[in-house]
Each structure stands twice: as structure tokens, then as C-alpha cells.
Design a protein around this motif. Structure first.
Motif, PDB file in Angstrom:
ATOM      1  N   SER A 566       0.732  -1.382  -0.030  1.00  0.00           N
ATOM      2  CA  SER A 566       0.143  -0.159  -0.195  1.00  0.00           C
ATOM      3  C   SER A 566       1.074   1.369   0.044  1.00  0.00           C
ATOM      4  O   SER A 566       1.859   1.250   0.752  1.00  0.00           O
ATOM      5  CB  SER A 566      -0.785  -0.035   1.274  1.00  0.00           C
ATOM      6  N   LYS A 567       0.404   2.171  -0.679  1.00  0.00           N
ATOM      7  CA  LYS A 567       1.076   3.519  -0.795  1.00  0.00           C
ATOM      8  C   LYS A 567       0.789   4.259   0.325  1.00  0.00           C
ATOM      9  O   LYS A 567       1.427   5.326   0.848  1.00  0.00           O
ATOM     10  CB  LYS A 567       0.913   4.178  -2.151  1.00  0.00           C
ATOM     11  N   LYS A 568      -0.506   4.164   0.698  1.00  0.00           N
ATOM     12  CA  LYS A 568      -0.947   4.876   1.950  1.00  0.00           C
ATOM     13  C   LYS A 568      -0.888   4.372   3.444  1.00  0.00           C
ATOM     14  O   LYS A 568      -0.936   5.317   4.448  1.00  0.00           O
ATOM     15  CB  LYS A 568      -2.377   5.059   1.762  1.00  0.00           C
ATOM     16  N   LEU A 569      -0.793   3.192   3.626  1.00  0.00           N
ATOM     17  CA  LEU A 569      -1.043   2.531   5.019  1.00  0.00           C
ATOM     18  C   LEU A 569      -0.147   2.176   5.833  1.00  0.00           C
ATOM     19  O   LEU A 569       1.004   1.701   5.283  1.00  0.00           O
ATOM     20  CB  LEU A 569      -2.066   1.524   4.853  1.00  0.00           C
ATOM     21  N   LEU A 570      -0.016   2.669   7.236  1.00  0.00           N
ATOM     22  CA  LEU A 570       0.921   2.213   8.347  1.00  0.00           C
ATOM     23  C   LEU A 570      -0.072   1.510   8.900  1.00  0.00           C
ATOM     24  O   LEU A 570      -1.083   1.411   9.388  1.00  0.00           O
ATOM     25  CB  LEU A 570       1.354   3.361   8.742  1.00  0.00           C
ATOM     26  N   LEU A 571       0.906   0.132   9.361  1.00  0.00           N
ATOM     27  CA  LEU A 571      -0.030  -0.533  10.433  1.00  0.00           C
ATOM     28  C   LEU A 571       0.808  -0.352  11.838  1.00  0.00           C
ATOM     29  O   LEU A 571       1.902  -0.469  12.108  1.00  0.00           O
ATOM     30  CB  LEU A 571       0.472  -2.240  10.022  1.00  0.00           C
ATOM     31  N   LEU A 572      -0.104   0.317  12.699  1.00  0.00           N
ATOM     32  CA  LEU A 572       0.434   0.681  13.994  1.00  0.00           C
ATOM     33  C   LEU A 572      -0.310  -0.112  15.197  1.00  0.00           C
ATOM     34  O   LEU A 572      -1.374  -0.595  15.024  1.00  0.00           O
ATOM     35  CB  LEU A 572      -0.105   2.210  14.245  1.00  0.00           C
ATOM     36  N   GLN A 573       0.650  -0.324  16.294  1.00  0.00           N
ATOM     37  CA  GLN A 573       0.035  -0.697  17.712  1.00  0.00           C
ATOM     38  C   GLN A 573      -0.037   0.474  18.524  1.00  0.00           C
ATOM     39  O   GLN A 573       1.140   1.092  18.798  1.00  0.00           O
ATOM     40  CB  GLN A 573       0.897  -1.837  18.110  1.00  0.00           C
ATOM     41  N   VAL A 574      -0.994   0.818  18.988  1.00  0.00           N
ATOM     42  CA  VAL A 574      -1.004   1.977  19.965  1.00  0.00           C
ATOM     43  C   VAL A 574      -1.632   1.791  21.345  1.00  0.00           C
ATOM     44  O   VAL A 574      -2.630   0.989  21.484  1.00  0.00           O
ATOM     45  CB  VAL A 574      -1.999   3.038  19.193  1.00  0.00           C
ATOM     46  N   ILE A 588      -1.565   7.348   6.489  1.00  0.00           N
ATOM     47  CA  ILE A 588      -0.791   8.345   6.543  1.00  0.00           C
ATOM     48  C   ILE A 588       0.587   8.185   6.132  1.00  0.00           C
ATOM     49  O   ILE A 588       1.651   9.125   6.391  1.00  0.00           O
ATOM     50  CB  ILE A 588      -0.513   8.840   8.208  1.00  0.00           C
ATOM     51  N   LYS A 589       0.995   7.159   5.302  1.00  0.00           N
ATOM     52  CA  LYS A 589       2.168   6.848   4.925  1.00  0.00           C
ATOM     53  C   LYS A 589       2.910   7.704   4.034  1.00  0.00           C
ATOM     54  O   LYS A 589       4.256   8.017   4.051  1.00  0.00           O
ATOM     55  CB  LYS A 589       2.268   5.215   4.220  1.00  0.00           C
ATOM     56  N   GLU A 590       2.165   8.623   3.484  1.00  0.00           N
ATOM     57  CA  GLU A 590       2.768   9.711   2.477  1.00  0.00           C
ATOM     58  C   GLU A 590       3.406  10.908   3.125  1.00  0.00           C
ATOM     59  O   GLU A 590       4.252  11.605   2.778  1.00  0.00           O
ATOM     60  CB  GLU A 590       1.645  10.272   1.604  1.00  0.00           C
ATOM     61  N   TRP A 591       3.115  10.778   4.461  1.00  0.00           N
ATOM     62  CA  TRP A 591       3.613  11.902   5.345  1.00  0.00           C
ATOM     63  C   TRP A 591       4.499  11.463   6.369  1.00  0.00           C
ATOM     64  O   TRP A 591       5.023  12.300   7.116  1.00  0.00           O
ATOM     65  CB  TRP A 591       2.421  12.808   5.856  1.00  0.00           C
ATOM     66  N   TYR A 592       4.123  10.254   6.949  1.00  0.00           N
ATOM     67  CA  TYR A 592       5.187   9.688   7.930  1.00  0.00           C
ATOM     68  C   TYR A 592       5.712   8.454   7.585  1.00  0.00           C
ATOM     69  O   TYR A 592       5.022   7.452   7.184  1.00  0.00           O
ATOM     70  CB  TYR A 592       4.189   9.570   9.380  1.00  0.00           C
ATOM     71  N   SER A 593       6.851   8.320   8.232  1.00  0.00           N
ATOM     72  CA  SER A 593       7.492   6.934   7.992  1.00  0.00           C
ATOM     73  C   SER A 593       7.185   6.100   9.401  1.00  0.00           C
ATOM     74  O   SER A 593       6.959   6.846  10.340  1.00  0.00           O
ATOM     75  CB  SER A 593       9.053   7.001   7.725  1.00  0.00           C
ATOM     76  N   ALA A 624      -6.018  13.819  12.672  1.00  0.00           N
ATOM     77  CA  ALA A 624      -5.223  14.517  11.881  1.00  0.00           C
ATOM     78  C   ALA A 624      -5.849  15.814  11.114  1.00  0.00           C
ATOM     79  O   ALA A 624      -7.113  15.646  11.283  1.00  0.00           O
ATOM     80  CB  ALA A 624      -4.711  13.330  10.847  1.00  0.00           C
ATOM     81  N   ALA A 625      -4.935  16.567  10.525  1.00  0.00           N
ATOM     82  CA  ALA A 625      -5.715  17.825   9.567  1.00  0.00           C
ATOM     83  C   ALA A 625      -4.718  17.676   8.300  1.00  0.00           C
ATOM     84  O   ALA A 625      -3.664  17.555   8.471  1.00  0.00           O
ATOM     85  CB  ALA A 625      -5.243  19.034  10.805  1.00  0.00           C
ATOM     86  N   LYS A 626      -5.501  17.960   7.585  1.00  0.00           N
ATOM     87  CA  LYS A 626      -4.828  17.990   6.179  1.00  0.00           C
ATOM     88  C   LYS A 626      -5.462  19.295   5.544  1.00  0.00           C
ATOM     89  O   LYS A 626      -6.409  19.675   5.556  1.00  0.00           O
ATOM     90  CB  LYS A 626      -5.438  16.747   5.508  1.00  0.00           C
ATOM     91  N   ASP A 627      -4.145  19.888   4.640  1.00  0.00           N
ATOM     92  CA  ASP A 627      -4.669  21.190   4.043  1.00  0.00           C
ATOM     93  C   ASP A 627      -3.843  20.923   2.751  1.00  0.00           C
ATOM     94  O   ASP A 627      -3.193  19.931   2.524  1.00  0.00           O
ATOM     95  CB  ASP A 627      -4.418  22.344   4.732  1.00  0.00           C
ATOM     96  N   GLY A 628      -3.803  21.921   1.726  1.00  0.00           N
ATOM     97  CA  GLY A 628      -2.939  21.715   0.650  1.00  0.00           C
ATOM     98  C   GLY A 628      -1.467  21.291   0.870  1.00  0.00           C
ATOM     99  O   GLY A 628      -0.843  21.028  -0.082  1.00  0.00           O
ATOM    100  N   ASP A 629      -0.806  21.847   2.113  1.00  0.00           N
ATOM    101  CA  ASP A 629       0.709  21.614   2.355  1.00  0.00           C
ATOM    102  C   ASP A 629       0.714  20.022   2.946  1.00  0.00           C
ATOM    103  O   ASP A 629       1.732  19.742   3.130  1.00  0.00           O
ATOM    104  CB  ASP A 629       1.122  22.306   3.633  1.00  0.00           C
ATOM    105  N   GLY A 630      -0.259  19.108   2.964  1.00  0.00           N
ATOM    106  CA  GLY A 630      -0.200  17.782   3.467  1.00  0.00           C
ATOM    107  C   GLY A 630      -0.975  17.608   4.743  1.00  0.00           C
ATOM    108  O   GLY A 630      -1.837  18.429   5.232  1.00  0.00           O
ATOM    109  N   LEU A 631      -0.553  16.563   5.246  1.00  0.00           N
ATOM    110  CA  LEU A 631      -1.297  16.182   6.617  1.00  0.00           C
ATOM    111  C   LEU A 631      -0.401  16.094   7.921  1.00  0.00           C
ATOM    112  O   LEU A 631       0.791  15.657   7.542  1.00  0.00           O
ATOM    113  CB  LEU A 631      -1.738  14.465   6.384  1.00  0.00           C
ATOM    114  N   CYS A 632      -0.948  16.537   8.752  1.00  0.00           N
ATOM    115  CA  CYS A 632      -0.225  16.302  10.157  1.00  0.00           C
ATOM    116  C   CYS A 632      -1.014  15.934  11.310  1.00  0.00           C
ATOM    117  O   CYS A 632      -2.364  16.107  11.134  1.00  0.00           O
ATOM    118  CB  CYS A 632       0.540  17.852  10.584  1.00  0.00           C
ATOM    119  N   LEU A 633      -0.515  15.022  12.047  1.00  0.00           N
ATOM    120  CA  LEU A 633      -1.203  14.320  13.228  1.00  0.00           C
ATOM    121  C   LEU A 633      -1.455  15.364  14.392  1.00  0.00           C
ATOM    122  O   LEU A 633      -0.791  16.378  14.467  1.00  0.00           O
ATOM    123  CB  LEU A 633      -0.559  13.278  13.773  1.00  0.00           C
ATOM    124  N   ILE A 634      -2.673  15.157  14.894  1.00  0.00           N
ATOM    125  CA  ILE A 634      -2.993  16.174  16.026  1.00  0.00           C
ATOM    126  C   ILE A 634      -2.250  15.392  17.326  1.00  0.00           C
ATOM    127  O   ILE A 634      -2.643  14.222  17.624  1.00  0.00           O
ATOM    128  CB  ILE A 634      -4.297  16.242  16.384  1.00  0.00           C
TER     129      ILE A 634
END
Ligand code: MSP
Length: 647
Positions: A566-574, A588-593, A624-634
Motif C-alpha cells: 500500500s502507498k498509503k497505509l501504516l500498520l500501527l500498534q497504539v 498516513i504513509k505519504e506523510w509519516y514513516s 489528523a488535519a490535512k490542507d494543501g501542504d499535506g497532513l499532520c497528526l494532532i
């Protein structure tokens, strides 16, 4: 395995409600272990029963306008009847209202006192009646709510006797370290170690605020105290063996395994061994904590109307199929979701196609070619490779059962069935017989019979009646003696004649139980909802209560990996402060590794219905919040404890 005594227990069930699938699960696992122990010739004692004291039971009875003991009698009997209906092979059904149990608990209290482990003091704290537990203020949710069940706690201030649990920290840690298998699955042991390393408080072990419990021993002359229900309850594991009275079966102590659900691990893995140490009694070999059964991903509860009634399921689908399903479907320790579809799939595929049909094939082939005769003396001559493959699988099984890897056990046990079905397809008895290869054909039938015999013996503890039927068809009986001959010594089957019979697992084409639709579940009276619209922004307005329907919590990402395809997905354990981290699949893979999100804090919506993304379960959503500059986590501005509510 050496021949020794095997003591197996279930939790004792609270009598504030009738049994559901979760109770049946614990009991069926324990029954399986007990049956297996007996089959391999161990002297076995299997204990179950009911936990009948405490404020929760007292209040339940009151709510129903019943006298407490009469109410406890009534519900306790429903458990006992269910286990009898389910053919649960318990050796004793204990009730904490039994006189000899009470005497034993008092004896334990006096002994702990004499050993210097009990003192009297005052206690003030937040008490959750539902969990019968005090919680320190630091663990409360919103300063008030129970961190385990979410219900409101009450402040209780009373004189209390305390058990010096804090003195046992080091000894407990040494026990966990020296016995890597003491808590199963092993991941749970790590959780317990972390908890104990965080420090233990002394434990309040008496109450004065209610009356429904075991009184203190007379010599204390302190009649207003009753024992804390968890002290009372845990002691059942020894009072059932005669501790404090006749000691009759104390040679079964300590337990080979105490089976429990993960919600009551702390009591069993911390309090119980500490109590035993104080009493100078040996500690259990294993404490096995299983996961939760949910319904469509949700916790079962009466108010949601989604409780699965084990009796209804067993009546509709067959008790043994239900047993097989529960043990096969979920890895021990993991959570499982109950669905009729999954149950039907298991019945039709594993039981019908693989097992039941193999018996049919044997009946068909031996009937057609040999008038029902089956002889096994030439099996090794023609099919040694198949026999070796079967025996290699069987050799792996025994350790799995007492490591509680029951799903793996059953998975491995199915391999010989594959060997058998494959052998028929490969050697084609219908061709062999035409070529006058009579010996080879008879030996093939012998091979099928041998595999069915071995699998049935090893499956007996899970499906006692079905396997007895198969073995009977093969001309002998299941006993510790036949187990020894066929499994341990590898003796060949005596010749027998097999007769036609009805299929063991007729195909199930459709769901047999009518599902309650969610709207049929009892609903809270609905408030009239009129959508208000904020004139300035055109946003629909909601009331504060609607906002609070969303549960938001702080969590720390304790595991992160990239989903490869997947281009988009991260598998997380929270970690959101629950017993186990939640799995969250986040786009969120496009914005966070994975690396940069690991060990950071996030805000999680925790009460969304679980979803599946690319086949992976996701049990929450990150803000998360996303605008033209991309996505950031809250994220929280400062570190906050995992599980902290966001409001
Ligand atoms: N009385 C205590 C146990 C005392 S043992 C010394 C108790 N009783 S209980 O009736 O509430 O729960 C008994 C068992 O049922 C627990 O092991 C619990 O984990 C299990 N289950 C209850 N609901 C469950 C599911 N939905 N799924 C799986 N098991 C769960 O706790």
C-alpha cells in the motif's frame, strides 16, 4: 510425559448473571485439558464453580427483590445445569457459600496473620463495585470512572485489614523470571512484570460497608468485617481440595493450570501467588489468560442485546462442533469475534470435508472392495512414507496442549487428515483394485483407518462423543490403555469390519439461528434530534452529549510498520492504556514513516466499530488535519498518560 497429578481450574463465575459464550469458552478449554490429562493416564482433578459473595451480588439480588442466598442458589444452579448439559467433566463444583470453603478462607486469613502479613489500618479510596476493586486516583478516568469497566466509582472510607502485598514484589518478580511459562501466553507475562515493577500497594482485604461475605475468624473478634471477595474467591482453588478442613485432595495442589480470561489476570498472577507464598504453599505451574469474545467487534452486553447464548449455539449447531470452533478459531490469548458464518465454515470444511468425509470414504471403499473388512498389517509395507509424515505431526502435538496452543494443536492435527485424503487421490484404490492389487488396496484402507484412529484419539479431549463414535466404527474404544497402544507404542489396528452410517457432519447450508437485528436490541428512549445549523458557517450543531459519544484518548505508538503493498497505509500498534495495544491501520504513509511515528503520542478515536483495511483489522482512528501542504497528526502538547481522555 511423567505420570503425575494434574489439577485444572476455571475461574469461579459470579452469580450476578447467567452464563454466556465467554464463560463457556473458559470452561471448554479447561474441560479439554482435563480430558486430555485423564486420557494420558494422569490423575486429574478439574474444578469449577461459582463466586457468590460481595457487594455486586448483594445489589443484584436486591434489584430483583430476592434474598441474597436464594438468588445465589438460583444462578449458581443455572451454571451447574449448563455445565451438566455440556457434559463438562468437572470433579467438583465449588460454591463460595459452601461451609467448608468459608472455614478454609478463615484458616488462610489466620495463617497469613500469624505469618505477619496482615495488619489493620484505615482506608480511603475509590472503589468500583462492578469490578470489586479499589483504584488509586492516578488510575481513574476523569478522576471518577473505573479504568477497567468505565463505570462510576464511589469513595469508600473504612477501617480495613491489609495484606502486605508490597513485601512480595521481589519474590513475585523472581518467580516470573525463574518460570518463563508461569503466565501464558508469554506476552501477558511481560505485562504483569511491568505492572509489578511499577510498585505494589498493600491490599485491603476486608470490608465493613456490607455484610454478604465470609466473616473474619472468631479470634479476631471483629464482626463488622467481611473478607474482600477476591481473597475469598481465589482461596477456592485450595479450599476445594480440602484446605483448612480435611486436606483430602491437597496433593493435587498446585494447579497445573488456572484458566482465566485476560481481565482477571492481575488477581491471578499477582495476588494469588503472593497469598500462596504467605501460606507457604507451592505456586501454580501455569496461569493461562485467554482473550475476549466479541460480537461484530463489540463487547457483548445485555444492554446492546448482542450476548451470544452458548446453549442456543450448541443446540443449533451441535455441542462438539461448537467446542471445536471455539478452540480452533482463535489463537489462545487473542480476541475472537463470534459469527455464525465462521462457525458454519469450520463445520462444513474442517469437520465435514476433512474428517467426516474421510470416514465415509473408508466405509465406501471397504464396503465395495472387501465387504467392510479392514486389515492394517500391511500398511507399513506399502505406505511407510505416509505413516512417517503422520507420526511427525503427532509428535509435535503434546507440548502444544499444555502450552495452551490449542488452535495450533488442532491445525497440526488436521495434517494427518490431509495425508489420508491425499493418499486416496494419489493411489486411486479404484484403479488398484482393477489391477488386482488387492494387498495394496487393503493396506490403503488400513492406512486411512490408522490415521482416523490416531487423529480421533488425539482429538478426543476436544470432541469426546464424535471421536468415540469414530473409534467405535474402527472396532475398539477410547481408553487410556488404547491411547497408549496406538499413540505411544504405535501398535497396528486389529482387523475389524465397518458398517455404513449416517454422515457425522451433514452440510449446513444456511444460518440456523435468527440474528437479532441491532434495531431489535433494547434502545434507550430516543431524544428528539433536530438538526440545528450554525448560521455563520453552515455547520450542523450538536449537543455536548453527542460530542461525548465519541471517545477520544491519548495513546503512544508502540509498534509501526509499513504495509508493503500500500502507498498509503501504516500498520500501527497504539497503547491507549488498555491491557493490549490497539491495532490501527492509518492512511498516513505519504506523510509519516514507520520509524518517525514510533514512540510518539497521538490522539485516537477509540470507539469506532472495527474496520478491515487490506485484510487487516483496524480498531481506531488517529486525529489528523490535512490542507494543501499535506497532513499532520494532532498530538498532545505535553506528554500525557496513555488512555487519558480527550474532552
Ligand atoms: N468471579 C470472578 C472470578 C474469580 S476466580 C477466583 C469473575 N467472574 S466472571 O463471571 O465475571 O468471569 C469469569 C470468566 O469469564 C473470566 O475469566 C472472564 O474473563 C470470562 N469472560 C467474561 N466475559 C468474557 C467474554 N466476552 N469473552 C471471553 N471471556 C470473558 O471474574
Amino acid at each position: 510425559m511423567s505420570c503425575h497429578k494434574s489439577y485444572i481450574t476455571t475461574p469461579i463465575y459470579y452469580v450476578n448473571d447467567v452464563a454466556h459464550i465467554g464463560h463457556a469458552y473458559t470452561t471448554i478449554i479447561a474441560d479439554t485439558l482435563a480430558r486430555y490429562s485423564r486420557l494420558i493416564g494422569q490423575e486429574t482433578f478439574f474444578l469449577t464453580g461459582t463466586d457468590e459473595h460481595g457487594q455486586k451480588i448483594e445489589e443484584s439480588a436486591k434489584k430483583r427483590g430476592k434474598e441474597t442466598k436464594a438468588y445465589a442458589d438460583e444462578i449458581s444452579a443455572t451454571f451447574k445445569n449448563l455445565w451438566d448439559d455440556f457434559d463438562i467433566s468437572y470433579d467438583k463444583f465449588i460454591r463460595t457459600t459452601d461451609e467448608d470453603h468459608k472455614v478454609g478462607v478463615q484458616k488462610a486469613f489466620s495463617t497469613m496473620y500469624q505469618n505477619g502479613d496482615i495488619y489493620k489500618d484505615n482506608y480511603k479510596g475509590n472503589y468500583c463495585i462492578s469490578c470489586e476493586t479499589f483504584f488509586p486516583a492516578s488510575q481513574l478516568v476523569d478522576d471518577e470512572f473505573c479504568p477497567d469497566c468505565g463505570k462510576s466509582t464511589t469513595i469508600v472510607e473504612e477501617e480495613s485489614y491489609f495484606f502486605r502485598l508490597s513485601d512480595y514484589e521481589d519474590r513475585l518478580l523472581a518467580w516470573y523470571h525463574d518460570n518463563p511459562d508461569c503466565i501464558l501466553p508469554k506476552s501477558k507475562r511481560n505485562e504483569v512484570i511491568r505492572f509489578v515493577e511499577g510498585g505494589l500497594n498493600d491490599l485491603s482485604i476486608t470490608r465493613t460497608s456490607f455484610d454478604w461475605g465470609v466473616k473474619l475468624p472468631e479470634e479476631f473478634n471483629d464482626p463488622k468485617h467481611v473478607m474482600y471477595v477476591w481473597l475469598d474467591a481465589l482461596m477456592n482453588y485450595v479450599t476445594a481440595l480440602g484446605y483448612g478442613t480435611d486436606d483430602k485432595n491437597m496433593d493435587f495442589h498446585p494447579a497445573r493450570v488456572h484458566l482465566i480470561g485476560k481481565d482477571i489476570l492481575r488477581f491471578h498472577a499477582i495476588y494469588w501467588p503472593a497469598f500462596l507464598m504467605s501460606l507457604d504453599l507451592p505456586l501454580p505451574k501455569h496461569i493461562g489468560a485467554h482473550g475476549w469474545w466479541t460480537r461484530n467487534g463489540e463487547k457483548m452486553s445485555k444492554s446492546k442485546g448482542n450476548v451470544v447464548n452458548p446453549k442456543e449455539v450448541a443446540d443449533a449447531y451441535g455441542l462438539e462442533s461448537f467446542r471445536y470452533f471455539m478452540l480452533r478459531e482463535v489463537p489462545f490469548g487473542g480476541d475472537g469475534d463470534f459469527s455464525q458464518k465462521a462457525l458454519i465454515d469450520r463445520i462444513n470444511s474442517d469437520l465435514g470435508n476433512d474428517l467426516g468425509n474421510l470416514l465415509n470414504r473408508l466405509i465406501g471403499m471397504s464396503g465395495k472392495y472387501f465387504e467392510g473388512r479392514v486389515e492394517s498389517d500391511l500398511v507399513a509395507k506399502y505406505y511407510q512414507a505416509e505413516l512417517d509424515e503422520v507420526d511427525a505431526s503427532l509428535a509435535k502435538l503434546e507440548p502444544m496442549i499444555f502450552e495452551l496452543q490449542l488452535h495450533k494443536y488442532l491445525e497440526e492435527l488436521w495434517r494427518p487428515l490431509t495425508v489420508a485424503n491425499r493418499a486416496i487421490d494419489k493411489y486411486q484404490p479404484w484403479t488398484m483394485i482393477k489391477e488386482a492389487k488387492t494387498d495394496e488396496t487393503m493396506a490403503l484402507n488400513g492406512l486411512i483407518a490408522t490415521i482416523l484412529a490416531k487423529v480421533s484419539l488425539m482429538l478426543h479431549a476436544v470432541m469426546p462423543k464424535t471421536t468415540a463414535t469414530i473409534i467405535e466404527a474402527l472396532g475398539f474404544e477410547i481408553t487410556p490403555e488404547s491411547f497408549k497402544r496406538i499413540i505411544r507404542k504405535g501398535e497396528i489396528l486389529a482387523p475389524f469390519s465397518i458398517e455404513k452410517r449416517e454422515p457425522l457432519f451433514p452440510r449446513i447450508e444456511e444460518q440456523l439461528l435468527v440474528e437479532k437485528k441491532p434495531e431489535e436490541a433494547p434502545k434507550k428512549p430516543e431524544k428528539k434530534k433536530e438538526k440545528q445549523v450554525d448560521k455563520r458557517e453552515g455547520i450542523a450543531l450538536i449537543g455536548i452529549d453527542q460530542f461525548f459519544e465519541t471517545s477520544l484518548k491519548i495513546g503512544t505508538v508502540v509498534g509501526a510498520e509499513e504495509v508493503k503493498k500500500s502507498k498509503k497505509l501504516l500498520l500501527l500498534q497504539v497503547d491507549i492504556g488498555e491491557e493490549e495495544p490497539r491495532q490501527v491501520v492509518a492512511g498516513i504513509k505519504e506523510w509519516y514513516s514507520a520509524k518517525e511515528i514510533l514512540n510518539t503520542q497521538v490522539c485516537v478515536v477509540v470507539n469506532l466499530k472495527p474496520a478491515k483495511l487490506m485484510g487487516m483489522k483496524s480498531e481506531g482512528m488517529l486525529l489528523a488535519a490535512k490542507d494543501g501542504d499535506g497532513l499532520c497528526l494532532i498530538r498532545p502538547e505535553k506528554p500525557k498518560s496513555n488512555g487519558t481522555s480527550i474532552s
